[in-house]
Design an enzyme around this catalytic site. Structure first.
Site, mmCIF file in Angstrom:
data_model
loop_
_atom_site.group_PDB
_atom_site.id
_atom_site.type_symbol
_atom_site.label_atom_id
_atom_site.label_comp_id
_atom_site.label_asym_id
_atom_site.label_seq_id
_atom_site.Cartn_x
_atom_site.Cartn_y
_atom_site.Cartn_z
ATOM 1 N N CYS A 110 39.603 41.032 29.252
ATOM 2 C CA CYS A 110 40.391 40.014 28.547
ATOM 3 C C CYS A 110 39.427 39.052 27.873
ATOM 4 O O CYS A 110 38.353 38.772 28.398
ATOM 5 C CB CYS A 110 41.279 39.258 29.543
ATOM 6 S SG CYS A 110 42.321 38.016 28.741
ATOM 7 N N CYS A 114 39.880 32.315 30.833
ATOM 8 C CA CYS A 114 40.375 31.354 31.838
ATOM 9 C C CYS A 114 39.384 31.295 33.017
ATOM 10 O O CYS A 114 38.963 32.342 33.524
ATOM 11 C CB CYS A 114 41.758 31.759 32.335
ATOM 12 S SG CYS A 114 42.953 31.969 31.001
ATOM 13 N N CYS A 117 39.776 33.254 36.509
ATOM 14 C CA CYS A 117 40.203 34.660 36.444
ATOM 15 C C CYS A 117 39.021 35.619 36.387
ATOM 16 O O CYS A 117 38.107 35.467 35.573
ATOM 17 C CB CYS A 117 41.072 34.824 35.203
ATOM 18 S SG CYS A 117 41.583 36.510 34.924
ATOM 19 N N SER A 212 51.216 30.523 31.875
ATOM 20 C CA SER A 212 50.148 30.076 32.780
ATOM 21 C C SER A 212 49.739 28.682 32.315
ATOM 22 O O SER A 212 48.990 28.550 31.356
ATOM 23 C CB SER A 212 48.932 30.996 32.678
ATOM 24 O OG SER A 212 49.252 32.273 33.096
ATOM 25 N N HIS A 214 48.867 25.612 34.539
ATOM 26 C CA HIS A 214 47.746 25.256 35.419
ATOM 27 C C HIS A 214 47.117 23.883 35.215
ATOM 28 O O HIS A 214 46.076 23.597 35.805
ATOM 29 C CB HIS A 214 46.635 26.321 35.361
ATOM 30 C CG HIS A 214 47.140 27.710 35.574
ATOM 31 N ND1 HIS A 214 47.991 28.031 36.604
ATOM 32 C CD2 HIS A 214 46.936 28.859 34.880
ATOM 33 C CE1 HIS A 214 48.282 29.327 36.539
ATOM 34 N NE2 HIS A 214 47.673 29.837 35.504
ATOM 35 N N CYS A 331 44.212 39.267 40.099
ATOM 36 C CA CYS A 331 43.870 39.880 38.824
ATOM 37 C C CYS A 331 42.364 40.104 38.629
ATOM 38 O O CYS A 331 41.576 39.180 38.611
ATOM 39 C CB CYS A 331 44.428 38.930 37.765
ATOM 40 S SG CYS A 331 43.929 39.184 36.115
#
Ligand code: SF4
Length: 348
Positions: A110, A114, A117, A212, A214, A331
């Site tokens: 990805c 983030c 992650c 998301s 957060h 994840c």
């Protein structure tokens, strides 16, 4: 060669017609696939000259199982899947009383960056096609011997960064001739690419959108989610309102609580003001601790306190149960351990 799982029924019938076959054969083949037959030679009512043609032109993107892990704590399975080109992704199946739910990956890696992650640590390799995403469900169903009834697009990858394939995938699994999974049983989670949220709203799908979030303010969000530099919270909330107006669907805001970062009473009050009057629900999640950052989970006590402030302010709130914590269910963690050659987790 084409991946036959990338085709919807209409496209398959069309291909058959264009290749000297009847459209009806296309329907028969489609039925076999969704019954779990991934070899043309095993499709009993299809003549040999047709299967020869199909074998010459198509393959099935059913991934190979590299690891299948079962949590000792709950009914969670984690799969490490390998595609034909050697790329590895992960999917998680959670068994609930009301049915089986799968969390699928939509990209290999990805690019969204983030901070909490593991999927983004090496950037993006490529998008998955709709058939490759579907392959995760078909293989997981075979492995657990049961049907999947809920799908969450919340694994590795930003679904809205792979818009075309993701929308086609949703339509494929929703089709009654396919897996027939109701749109209301499908949740798409995004880090907040606002123009794509608007585009998705215009599709008029009845899926659940999860954001998301957060963070309760832009300064904090920019620190943990680079996407916030492009779209601020006001723009994100406007995009969400547009989605709600177009679909009448309630939005879920995901908020991972990090000890000492975003879990104060002030943050809870800020979040309440931000979401006041919006048709939404907040899902509080204890953050997944990964070794590449120093984030620590908020204590259960702080999570409950945070939740109580939101509820007191009229915001519907739940605390997500941690599933499969003993099998790197968060994840990107398992894929990363595997690639680094550190996978010492016991298989089922
Ligand atoms: S949380 Fe989602 S969008 Fe953010 S980096 Fe991870 S996979 Fe990408």
């Amino acid at each position: 060669m084409l991946n036959i799982l990338d085709l919807n029924l209409f496209e398959l019938k069309l291909w058959m017609k264009e290749n000297g076959e009847s459209a009806f054969r296309g329907k028969q083949i489609f039925d076999w696939i969704y019954k779990g037959i991934y070899n043309f030679n095993d499709m009993k009512n299809i003549p040999k000259n047709t299967t020869d043609k199909l074998n010459k032109n198509f393959y099935f993107s059913i991934p190979q199982v590299l690891r299948k892990l079962k949590s000792q704590k709950d009914d969670t399975y984690k799969f490490l899947f390998k595609y034909k080109d050697g790329n590895i992704i992960e999917s998680v199946v959670m068994k609930y009383k009301h049915g089986n739910s799968i969390c699928v990956s939509t990209q290999i890696g990805c690019k969204m960056g983030c901070k909490f992650c593991a999927s983004t640590l090496d950037g993006i390799v490529r998008n998955l096609t709709c058939g490759e995403i579907l392959g995760q469900i078909l293989k997981a169903q075979d492995e657990i011997g049961e049907k999947i009834s809920n799908v969450v697009l919340m694994g590795s990858g930003e679904p809205l960064d792979n818009f075309y394939n993701v929308v086609k995938f949703i339509k494929l699994i929703n089709a009654k001739e396919g897996l027939n999974i109701g749109q209301r049983h499908i949740t798409l989670s995004t880090c907040g690419i606002v123009p794509k949220i608007v585009e998705l709203a215009d599709k008029g799908l009845q899926i659940t959108l999860a954001i998301s979030l957060h963070a309760s303010n832009d300064v904090m969000r920019k620190e943990i989610m680079p996407v916030a530099h492009k779209y601020n919270i006001n723009e994100l909330i406007d995009g969400c309102k547009y989605y709600i107006n177009n679909t009448n669907r309630r939005i879920t805001f995901e908020y991972a609580l990090v000890k000492g970062v975003n879990d104060s009473d002030k943050n809870a009050e800020e979040l309440s003001s931000m979401l006041k009057g919006i048709l939404c629900h907040v899902n509080l999640i204890p953050v997944n601790e990964i070794k590449e950052n120093n984030f620590k989970k908020s204590s259960l006590e702080s999570i409950k306190k945070f939740s109580n402030i939101l509820i007191k302010n009229g915001i519907e709130t739940t605390i997500r149960r941690e599933m499969g914590a003993d099998i790197n269910a968060a994840c990107g963690q398992l894929r990363r351990s595997y690639i680094e050659g550190k996978n010492n987790i016991k298989e089922v």
